[in-house]
Design a protein around this motif. Structure first.
Motif, PDB file in Angstrom:
ATOM      1  N   UNK A   1       0.958  -1.158  -0.080  1.00  0.00           N
ATOM      2  CA  UNK A   1      -0.052   0.086   0.001  1.00  0.00           C
ATOM      3  C   UNK A   1       0.790   1.166  -0.102  1.00  0.00           C
ATOM      4  N   UNK A   2       0.475   2.308  -0.750  1.00  0.00           N
ATOM      5  CA  UNK A   2       1.278   3.609  -0.644  1.00  0.00           C
ATOM      6  C   UNK A   2       0.232   4.795  -0.487  1.00  0.00           C
ATOM      7  N   UNK A   3       0.819   5.585   0.409  1.00  0.00           N
ATOM      8  CA  UNK A   3       0.141   6.648   0.855  1.00  0.00           C
ATOM      9  C   UNK A   3       0.960   7.906   0.525  1.00  0.00           C
ATOM     10  N   UNK A   4       0.049   9.050   0.186  1.00  0.00           N
ATOM     11  CA  UNK A   4       0.693  10.192   0.148  1.00  0.00           C
ATOM     12  C   UNK A   4      -0.055  11.102   0.963  1.00  0.00           C
ATOM     13  N   UNK A   5       0.544  12.059   1.988  1.00  0.00           N
ATOM     14  CA  UNK A   5       0.015  12.900   2.838  1.00  0.00           C
ATOM     15  C   UNK A   5       0.843  14.076   2.620  1.00  0.00           C
ATOM     16  N   UNK A   6      -0.142  14.986   3.128  1.00  0.00           N
ATOM     17  CA  UNK A   6       0.211  16.567   2.822  1.00  0.00           C
ATOM     18  C   UNK A   6      -0.132  17.262   4.138  1.00  0.00           C
ATOM     19  N   UNK A   7       1.005  17.395   4.845  1.00  0.00           N
ATOM     20  CA  UNK A   7       0.620  18.001   6.205  1.00  0.00           C
ATOM     21  C   UNK A   7       1.378  19.336   6.228  1.00  0.00           C
ATOM     22  N   UNK A   8       0.323  20.460   6.538  1.00  0.00           N
ATOM     23  CA  UNK A   8       0.857  21.644   6.311  1.00  0.00           C
ATOM     24  C   UNK A   8       1.517  22.235   7.709  1.00  0.00           C
ATOM     25  N   UNK A   9       0.936  21.538   8.944  1.00  0.00           N
ATOM     26  CA  UNK A   9       1.620  22.112   9.853  1.00  0.00           C
ATOM     27  C   UNK A   9       3.069  21.321  10.426  1.00  0.00           C
ATOM     28  N   UNK A  10       3.856  21.937  10.344  1.00  0.00           N
ATOM     29  CA  UNK A  10       5.459  21.272  10.223  1.00  0.00           C
ATOM     30  C   UNK A  10       5.799  20.556  11.547  1.00  0.00           C
ATOM     31  N   UNK A  11       5.194  21.035  12.718  1.00  0.00           N
ATOM     32  CA  UNK A  11       5.417  20.582  13.864  1.00  0.00           C
ATOM     33  C   UNK A  11       4.740  18.943  14.085  1.00  0.00           C
ATOM     34  N   UNK A  12       3.647  19.003  13.406  1.00  0.00           N
ATOM     35  CA  UNK A  12       2.852  17.518  13.358  1.00  0.00           C
ATOM     36  C   UNK A  12       3.421  16.801  12.250  1.00  0.00           C
ATOM     37  N   UNK A  13       3.775  17.227  11.161  1.00  0.00           N
ATOM     38  CA  UNK A  13       4.431  16.504  10.342  1.00  0.00           C
ATOM     39  C   UNK A  13       5.840  15.832  10.791  1.00  0.00           C
ATOM     40  N   UNK A  14       6.358  16.634  11.516  1.00  0.00           N
ATOM     41  CA  UNK A  14       7.556  16.056  12.253  1.00  0.00           C
ATOM     42  C   UNK A  14       7.305  14.839  13.231  1.00  0.00           C
ATOM     43  N   UNK A  15       6.280  15.251  13.900  1.00  0.00           N
ATOM     44  CA  UNK A  15       5.658  14.012  14.831  1.00  0.00           C
ATOM     45  C   UNK A  15       5.241  12.693  13.890  1.00  0.00           C
ATOM     46  N   UNK A  16       4.615  13.013  12.772  1.00  0.00           N
ATOM     47  CA  UNK A  16       4.006  11.770  12.064  1.00  0.00           C
ATOM     48  C   UNK A  16       5.408  11.016  11.604  1.00  0.00           C
ATOM     49  N   UNK A  17       6.282  11.767  10.966  1.00  0.00           N
ATOM     50  CA  UNK A  17       7.293  11.135  10.570  1.00  0.00           C
ATOM     51  C   UNK A  17       8.213  10.489  11.669  1.00  0.00           C
ATOM     52  N   UNK A  18       8.292  10.749  12.676  1.00  0.00           N
ATOM     53  CA  UNK A  18       8.828  10.302  13.759  1.00  0.00           C
ATOM     54  C   UNK A  18       8.290   8.987  13.995  1.00  0.00           C
ATOM     55  N   UNK A  19       6.857   8.858  14.290  1.00  0.00           N
ATOM     56  CA  UNK A  19       6.184   7.801  14.439  1.00  0.00           C
ATOM     57  C   UNK A  19       6.255   6.759  13.096  1.00  0.00           C
ATOM     58  N   UNK A  20       6.245   7.212  11.983  1.00  0.00           N
ATOM     59  CA  UNK A  20       6.309   6.147  10.999  1.00  0.00           C
ATOM     60  C   UNK A  20       7.830   5.620  10.819  1.00  0.00           C
ATOM     61  N   UNK A  21       8.962   6.478  11.410  1.00  0.00           N
ATOM     62  CA  UNK A  21      10.458   6.091  11.428  1.00  0.00           C
ATOM     63  C   UNK A  21      10.306   4.751  12.229  1.00  0.00           C
ATOM     64  N   UNK A  22       9.525   4.699  13.500  1.00  0.00           N
ATOM     65  CA  UNK A  22       9.560   3.554  13.828  1.00  0.00           C
ATOM     66  C   UNK A  22       9.295   2.068  13.416  1.00  0.00           C
ATOM     67  N   UNK A  23       8.640   2.236  12.227  1.00  0.00           N
ATOM     68  CA  UNK A  23       8.106   1.076  11.541  1.00  0.00           C
ATOM     69  C   UNK A  23       9.045   0.619  10.392  1.00  0.00           C
ATOM     70  N   UNK A  24      10.174   1.305  10.211  1.00  0.00           N
ATOM     71  CA  UNK A  24      11.212   0.842   9.611  1.00  0.00           C
ATOM     72  C   UNK A  24      11.539  -0.355   9.364  1.00  0.00           C
ATOM     73  N   UNK A  25      11.817  -0.943  10.428  1.00  0.00           N
ATOM     74  CA  UNK A  25      12.077  -2.426  10.493  1.00  0.00           C
ATOM     75  C   UNK A  25      11.093  -3.406  10.227  1.00  0.00           C
ATOM     76  N   UNK A  26       9.877  -2.940   9.957  1.00  0.00           N
ATOM     77  CA  UNK A  26       8.664  -3.692   9.592  1.00  0.00           C
ATOM     78  C   UNK A  26       8.344  -3.611   7.986  1.00  0.00           C
ATOM     79  N   UNK A  27       9.306  -2.930   7.409  1.00  0.00           N
ATOM     80  CA  UNK A  27       9.284  -2.673   6.010  1.00  0.00           C
ATOM     81  C   UNK A  27       8.483  -1.253   5.490  1.00  0.00           C
ATOM     82  N   UNK A  28       8.559  -0.487   6.306  1.00  0.00           N
ATOM     83  CA  UNK A  28       7.900   0.971   6.257  1.00  0.00           C
ATOM     84  C   UNK A  28       8.983   1.661   5.408  1.00  0.00           C
TER      85      UNK A  28
END
Length: 72
Positions: A1-28
């Motif tokens: 599955x592929x997703x594209x997200x556009x987050x205008x609020x940079x602090x929230x975007x940083x938090x989302x990226x931080x969270x997604x980064x935790x799933x890299x070992x699962x193939x994200x």
């Protein structure tokens, strides 16, 4: 599955990226498009649509996919 997200609020975007980064070992895989890449993708898509319209209007001739693949 592929997703594209556009987050205008940079602090929230940083938090989302931080969270997604935790799933890299699962193939994200996280791909960040900067505005230059985004504009290039949109322009390429736009050009492709214009070519399709030109083919449909008879202003541009297409060729069979088989012929294109054989050329490669």
């Amino acid at each position: 599955m592929q997703l594209a997200i556009d987050i205008k609020n940079e602090p929230i975007a940083d938090k989302v990226l931080w969270m997604l980064d935790r799933f890299k070992s699962d193939g994200v895989e996280i791909l960040k498009l900067n505005s230059k890449n985004e504009k290039e993708v949109i322009n390429n898509f736009r050009e492709g649509l214009e070519e399709i319209k030109a083919v449909n209007n008879g202003n541009l001739h297409s060729r069979p996919v088989k012929e294109l693949l054989e050329e490669l």
